[in-house]
Design a protein around this motif. Structure first.
Motif, short mmCIF file in Angstrom:
data_model
loop_
_atom_site.label_atom_id
_atom_site.label_comp_id
_atom_site.label_asym_id
_atom_site.label_seq_id
_atom_site.Cartn_x
_atom_site.Cartn_y
_atom_site.Cartn_z
N ILE A 171 0.86 -1.19 0.00
CA ILE A 171 0.00 0.00 0.00
C ILE A 171 0.89 1.23 0.00
O ILE A 171 1.89 1.29 0.72
N PHE A 172 0.51 2.19 -0.81
CA PHE A 172 1.16 3.49 -0.71
C PHE A 172 0.10 4.57 -0.89
O PHE A 172 -0.94 4.34 -1.49
N THR A 173 0.35 5.71 -0.31
CA THR A 173 -0.61 6.81 -0.34
C THR A 173 -0.03 7.96 -1.14
O THR A 173 1.14 8.29 -1.01
N LEU A 174 -0.87 8.54 -1.97
CA LEU A 174 -0.47 9.71 -2.75
C LEU A 174 -1.08 10.95 -2.12
O LEU A 174 -2.23 10.95 -1.71
N GLU A 175 -0.31 12.01 -2.04
CA GLU A 175 -0.77 13.29 -1.51
C GLU A 175 -0.17 14.40 -2.35
O GLU A 175 0.99 14.34 -2.72
N ARG A 176 -0.96 15.39 -2.65
CA ARG A 176 -0.46 16.53 -3.43
C ARG A 176 0.64 17.25 -2.65
O ARG A 176 0.56 17.40 -1.43
N SER A 182 -0.37 20.07 -0.39
CA SER A 182 -0.94 19.64 0.88
C SER A 182 0.16 19.27 1.88
O SER A 182 0.06 19.58 3.07
#
Length: 87
Positions: free
Chosen positions: A33-38, A41
């Motif tokens: 799992i990996f999370t993308l964030e701008r 932000s």
């Protein structure tokens, strides 16, 4: 394939998961799992960016797609340490 040739999967080196003669383990699925964030932000909350998507490429083959991605990112093959392929 790397696991299939490992003695950890089969002592004889013959991976036969559904055979009565099998001598190893049945391989299962894995997950990541990996999370993308701008980036904006991240800056707003004074966070830390651990990675950056530098380019997304498309092509008629895997190699064309990788070349396209590198071109869009402004990178050369020597700049790449690792590639993760997702089926």
């Amino acid at each position: 394939n790397a696991c299939a040739h490992s003695e950890k999967v089969s002592l004889s080196g013959q991976y036969r998961p559904y055979s009565h003669d099998s001598d190893g383990y049945l391989l299962g699925e894995g997950a990541g799992i990996f999370t993308l964030e701008r980036y904006e932000s991240i800056k707003k909350r004074n966070g830390e960016a651990f990675a950056k998507i530098a380019g997304i490429g498309f092509g008629a083959s895997l190699s064309d797609s990788i070349v396209s991605c590198l071109d869009r990112a402004g990178k050369k093959p020597k700049d790449v340490n690792c590639i993760f392929l997702e089926a």
